[in-house]
Design a protein around this motif. Sequence first.
Motif, PDB file in Angstrom:
ATOM      1  N   LEU A 148     125.106   1.227 -33.388  1.00  0.00           N
ATOM      2  CA  LEU A 148     124.755   2.056 -32.239  1.00  0.00           C
ATOM      3  C   LEU A 148     124.345   3.417 -32.800  1.00  0.00           C
ATOM      4  CD1 LEU A 148     124.647   1.571 -29.211  1.00  0.00           C
ATOM      5  CD2 LEU A 148     126.879   2.621 -29.012  1.00  0.00           C
ATOM      6  N   ASP A 149     123.135   3.449 -33.336  1.00  0.00           N
ATOM      7  CA  ASP A 149     122.601   4.645 -33.977  1.00  0.00           C
ATOM      8  C   ASP A 149     121.339   5.094 -33.254  1.00  0.00           C
ATOM      9  OD1 ASP A 149     120.765   2.707 -34.715  1.00  0.00           O
ATOM     10  OD2 ASP A 149     121.194   2.829 -36.858  1.00  0.00           O
ATOM     11  N   ASN A 150     120.649   6.072 -33.817  1.00  0.00           N
ATOM     12  CA  ASN A 150     119.465   6.634 -33.174  1.00  0.00           C
ATOM     13  C   ASN A 150     118.424   5.566 -32.843  1.00  0.00           C
ATOM     14  OD1 ASN A 150     117.881   8.927 -32.244  1.00  0.00           O
ATOM     15  ND2 ASN A 150     116.576   8.520 -34.015  1.00  0.00           N
ATOM     16  N   TYR A 151     118.158   4.676 -33.774  1.00  0.00           N
ATOM     17  CA  TYR A 151     117.162   3.629 -33.536  1.00  0.00           C
ATOM     18  C   TYR A 151     117.586   2.720 -32.383  1.00  0.00           C
ATOM     19  CZ  TYR A 151     114.165  -0.396 -34.101  1.00  0.00           C
ATOM     20  OH  TYR A 151     113.275  -1.412 -33.857  1.00  0.00           O
ATOM     21  N   ALA A 152     118.828   2.266 -32.415  1.00  0.00           N
ATOM     22  CA  ALA A 152     119.317   1.363 -31.366  1.00  0.00           C
ATOM     23  C   ALA A 152     119.301   2.049 -30.001  1.00  0.00           C
ATOM     24  CB  ALA A 152     120.726   0.887 -31.695  1.00  0.00           C
ATOM     25  N   ILE A 153     119.709   3.299 -29.952  1.00  0.00           N
ATOM     26  CA  ILE A 153     119.751   4.032 -28.683  1.00  0.00           C
ATOM     27  C   ILE A 153     118.356   4.158 -28.086  1.00  0.00           C
ATOM     28  CG2 ILE A 153     120.260   6.265 -27.600  1.00  0.00           C
ATOM     29  CD1 ILE A 153     122.735   4.533 -28.295  1.00  0.00           C
ATOM     30  N   THR A 154     117.359   4.453 -28.915  1.00  0.00           N
ATOM     31  CA  THR A 154     115.999   4.565 -28.378  1.00  0.00           C
ATOM     32  C   THR A 154     115.528   3.237 -27.790  1.00  0.00           C
ATOM     33  OG1 THR A 154     114.977   4.155 -30.537  1.00  0.00           O
ATOM     34  CG2 THR A 154     115.322   6.453 -29.907  1.00  0.00           C
ATOM     35  N   GLN A 155     116.045   2.130 -28.311  1.00  0.00           N
ATOM     36  CA  GLN A 155     115.657   0.815 -27.824  1.00  0.00           C
ATOM     37  C   GLN A 155     116.335   0.435 -26.506  1.00  0.00           C
ATOM     38  OE1 GLN A 155     113.254  -1.052 -29.523  1.00  0.00           O
ATOM     39  NE2 GLN A 155     113.112   0.852 -30.661  1.00  0.00           N
ATOM     40  N   LEU A 156     117.555   0.922 -26.269  1.00  0.00           N
ATOM     41  CA  LEU A 156     118.306   0.442 -25.106  1.00  0.00           C
ATOM     42  C   LEU A 156     118.636   1.493 -24.055  1.00  0.00           C
ATOM     43  CD1 LEU A 156     121.537   1.327 -25.584  1.00  0.00           C
ATOM     44  CD2 LEU A 156     121.368  -0.491 -27.232  1.00  0.00           C
ATOM     45  N   LYS A 157     118.386   2.744 -24.331  1.00  0.00           N
ATOM     46  CA  LYS A 157     118.751   3.833 -23.415  1.00  0.00           C
ATOM     47  C   LYS A 157     118.160   3.642 -22.013  1.00  0.00           C
ATOM     48  CE  LYS A 157     117.992   8.745 -22.808  1.00  0.00           C
ATOM     49  NZ  LYS A 157     117.380   9.940 -23.411  1.00  0.00           N
ATOM     50  N   ASP A 158     116.853   3.513 -21.924  1.00  0.00           N
ATOM     51  CA  ASP A 158     116.203   3.398 -20.613  1.00  0.00           C
ATOM     52  C   ASP A 158     116.672   2.160 -19.847  1.00  0.00           C
ATOM     53  OD1 ASP A 158     114.796   5.738 -20.989  1.00  0.00           O
ATOM     54  OD2 ASP A 158     112.985   4.739 -21.709  1.00  0.00           O
ATOM     55  N   GLU A 159     116.855   1.063 -20.569  1.00  0.00           N
ATOM     56  CA  GLU A 159     117.320  -0.165 -19.928  1.00  0.00           C
ATOM     57  C   GLU A 159     118.718   0.034 -19.326  1.00  0.00           C
ATOM     58  OE1 GLU A 159     118.117  -4.881 -20.988  1.00  0.00           O
ATOM     59  OE2 GLU A 159     117.291  -3.567 -22.532  1.00  0.00           O
ATOM     60  N   CYS A 160     119.593   0.694 -20.064  1.00  0.00           N
ATOM     61  CA  CYS A 160     120.953   0.957 -19.560  1.00  0.00           C
ATOM     62  C   CYS A 160     120.931   1.862 -18.336  1.00  0.00           C
ATOM     63  CB  CYS A 160     121.811   1.601 -20.643  1.00  0.00           C
ATOM     64  SG  CYS A 160     122.477   0.444 -21.835  1.00  0.00           S
ATOM     65  N   ILE A 161     120.151   2.918 -18.406  1.00  0.00           N
ATOM     66  CA  ILE A 161     120.060   3.856 -17.283  1.00  0.00           C
ATOM     67  C   ILE A 161     119.605   3.124 -16.023  1.00  0.00           C
ATOM     68  CG2 ILE A 161     118.771   5.840 -16.370  1.00  0.00           C
ATOM     69  CD1 ILE A 161     118.733   6.925 -19.289  1.00  0.00           C
ATOM     70  N   LYS A 162     118.547   2.354 -16.152  1.00  0.00           N
ATOM     71  CA  LYS A 162     118.004   1.623 -15.001  1.00  0.00           C
ATOM     72  C   LYS A 162     118.981   0.578 -14.472  1.00  0.00           C
ATOM     73  CE  LYS A 162     113.241   2.338 -16.411  1.00  0.00           C
ATOM     74  NZ  LYS A 162     112.068   1.734 -17.051  1.00  0.00           N
ATOM     75  N   LEU A 163     119.660  -0.112 -15.367  1.00  0.00           N
ATOM     76  CA  LEU A 163     120.617  -1.139 -14.971  1.00  0.00           C
ATOM     77  C   LEU A 163     121.782  -0.530 -14.173  1.00  0.00           C
ATOM     78  CD1 LEU A 163     121.414  -4.141 -15.189  1.00  0.00           C
ATOM     79  CD2 LEU A 163     122.592  -3.550 -17.314  1.00  0.00           C
ATOM     80  N   ILE A 164     122.297   0.579 -14.641  1.00  0.00           N
ATOM     81  CA  ILE A 164     123.397   1.257 -13.942  1.00  0.00           C
ATOM     82  C   ILE A 164     122.937   1.719 -12.566  1.00  0.00           C
ATOM     83  CG2 ILE A 164     124.931   3.263 -13.971  1.00  0.00           C
ATOM     84  CD1 ILE A 164     124.849   2.962 -17.129  1.00  0.00           C
ATOM     85  N   GLU A 165     121.754   2.302 -12.496  1.00  0.00           N
ATOM     86  CA  GLU A 165     121.200   2.765 -11.220  1.00  0.00           C
ATOM     87  C   GLU A 165     120.975   1.606 -10.252  1.00  0.00           C
ATOM     88  OE1 GLU A 165     120.336   5.834  -9.987  1.00  0.00           O
ATOM     89  OE2 GLU A 165     121.114   6.875 -11.754  1.00  0.00           O
ATOM     90  N   LYS A 166     120.481   0.495 -10.773  1.00  0.00           N
ATOM     91  CA  LYS A 166     120.186  -0.666  -9.931  1.00  0.00           C
ATOM     92  C   LYS A 166     121.454  -1.328  -9.400  1.00  0.00           C
ATOM     93  CE  LYS A 166     118.311  -5.295 -10.136  1.00  0.00           C
ATOM     94  NZ  LYS A 166     118.466  -6.422 -11.025  1.00  0.00           N
ATOM     95  N   GLU A 167     122.401  -1.593 -10.292  1.00  0.00           N
ATOM     96  CA  GLU A 167     123.603  -2.338  -9.919  1.00  0.00           C
ATOM     97  C   GLU A 167     124.644  -1.486  -9.194  1.00  0.00           C
ATOM     98  OE1 GLU A 167     123.777  -5.497  -9.999  1.00  0.00           O
ATOM     99  OE2 GLU A 167     122.079  -5.913 -11.295  1.00  0.00           O
TER     100      GLU A 167
END
Length: 106
Positions: free
Chosen positions: A18-37
Amino acid sequence: MRTELKNNRLIIYFSEELDNYAITQLKDECIKLIEKEKPAALCFDFRDVTFVDSTGIGFLLARYKQCQKLGIAMSVANLSKNNRALFAMSGIFQLIREERNEGNYE
Protein backbone atom coordinates in the motif's frame (compact mmCIF):
# COMPACT_ATOMS: atom_id res chain seq x y z
CA MET A 1 -8.17 -4.84 -4.13
CA ARG A 2 -11.37 -6.74 -3.61
CA THR A 3 -14.51 -5.78 -1.76
CA GLU A 4 -17.37 -7.40 0.09
CA LEU A 5 -20.65 -5.88 1.27
CA LYS A 6 -22.26 -7.82 4.08
CA ASN A 7 -24.94 -6.65 6.52
CA ASN A 8 -24.45 -2.99 5.49
CA ARG A 9 -20.73 -3.34 6.22
CA LEU A 10 -18.24 -2.72 3.42
CA ILE A 11 -14.95 -4.60 3.67
CA ILE A 12 -12.11 -3.57 1.39
CA TYR A 13 -9.29 -6.09 1.16
CA PHE A 14 -5.89 -4.80 0.12
CA SER A 15 -2.99 -6.94 -1.04
CA GLU A 16 0.78 -6.71 -1.21
CA GLU A 17 1.96 -3.09 -0.94
CA LEU A 18 0.00 0.00 0.00
CA ASP A 19 2.42 2.59 -1.35
CA ASN A 20 2.25 5.61 -3.65
CA TYR A 21 1.85 3.51 -6.79
CA ALA A 22 -0.90 1.33 -5.31
CA ILE A 23 -2.78 4.32 -3.90
CA THR A 24 -2.84 6.08 -7.27
CA GLN A 25 -4.38 2.92 -8.72
CA LEU A 26 -7.16 2.45 -6.15
CA LYS A 27 -7.88 5.84 -4.56
CA ASP A 28 -10.64 6.99 -6.93
CA GLU A 29 -12.28 3.57 -6.94
CA CYS A 30 -12.42 3.53 -3.12
CA ILE A 31 -13.81 7.06 -2.92
CA LYS A 32 -16.56 6.27 -5.41
CA LEU A 33 -17.39 2.94 -3.80
CA ILE A 34 -17.80 4.50 -0.35
CA GLU A 35 -19.96 7.29 -1.78
CA LYS A 36 -22.11 4.83 -3.73
CA GLU A 37 -22.65 2.22 -1.01
CA LYS A 38 -22.75 4.52 2.04
CA PRO A 39 -22.43 1.55 4.40
CA ALA A 40 -22.98 1.82 8.14
CA ALA A 41 -19.43 0.56 8.64
CA LEU A 42 -16.26 0.31 6.58
CA CYS A 43 -13.34 -1.99 7.32
CA PHE A 44 -10.01 -2.01 5.52
CA ASP A 45 -8.53 -5.50 5.76
CA PHE A 46 -4.73 -5.70 5.66
CA ARG A 47 -4.44 -9.50 5.87
CA ASP A 48 -2.47 -9.73 2.60
CA VAL A 49 -0.55 -6.43 2.86
CA THR A 50 3.22 -6.74 3.15
CA PHE A 51 4.19 -3.05 3.15
CA VAL A 52 2.59 0.31 3.95
CA ASP A 53 4.29 3.68 3.50
CA SER A 54 3.30 7.23 4.45
CA THR A 55 1.11 7.49 1.35
CA GLY A 56 -0.91 4.53 2.63
CA ILE A 57 -1.31 6.21 6.02
CA GLY A 58 -2.39 9.43 4.30
CA PHE A 59 -4.90 7.50 2.21
CA LEU A 60 -6.46 6.00 5.35
CA LEU A 61 -6.68 9.41 7.02
CA ALA A 62 -8.39 10.85 3.96
CA ARG A 63 -10.87 7.94 3.94
CA TYR A 64 -11.43 8.54 7.68
CA LYS A 65 -12.39 12.15 6.92
CA GLN A 66 -14.67 10.97 4.11
CA CYS A 67 -16.34 8.47 6.44
CA GLN A 68 -16.75 11.08 9.18
CA LYS A 69 -18.66 13.33 6.77
CA LEU A 70 -20.94 10.44 5.79
CA GLY A 71 -21.45 9.11 9.33
CA ILE A 72 -19.68 5.82 8.58
CA ALA A 73 -17.78 3.94 11.29
CA MET A 74 -14.31 3.00 10.02
CA SER A 75 -11.84 0.37 11.17
CA VAL A 76 -8.77 -1.55 10.05
CA ALA A 77 -8.24 -5.28 10.55
CA ASN A 78 -5.62 -8.00 10.34
CA LEU A 79 -2.50 -5.84 10.54
CA SER A 80 0.87 -7.55 10.52
CA LYS A 81 3.18 -6.88 13.45
CA ASN A 82 5.23 -4.41 11.36
CA ASN A 83 2.19 -2.60 9.99
CA ARG A 84 0.64 -2.39 13.46
CA ALA A 85 3.86 -0.81 14.77
CA LEU A 86 3.86 1.72 11.90
CA PHE A 87 0.21 2.60 12.51
CA ALA A 88 0.85 2.99 16.24
CA MET A 89 3.81 5.33 15.59
CA SER A 90 1.68 7.41 13.23
CA GLY A 91 -0.98 7.90 15.91
CA ILE A 92 -3.69 6.61 13.57
CA PHE A 93 -5.21 4.43 16.29
CA GLN A 94 -6.35 7.60 18.06
CA LEU A 95 -8.80 8.04 15.18
CA ILE A 96 -9.34 4.64 13.60
CA ARG A 97 -10.27 1.51 15.53
CA GLU A 98 -8.31 -1.69 14.99
CA GLU A 99 -10.18 -4.97 14.86
CA ARG A 100 -8.32 -8.07 15.92
CA ASN A 101 -10.97 -10.62 15.04
CA GLU A 102 -8.98 -12.39 12.31
CA GLY A 103 -11.60 -11.77 9.66
CA ASN A 104 -14.75 -12.83 11.51
CA TYR A 105 -16.96 -9.97 10.36
CA GLU A 106 -20.28 -11.42 11.47
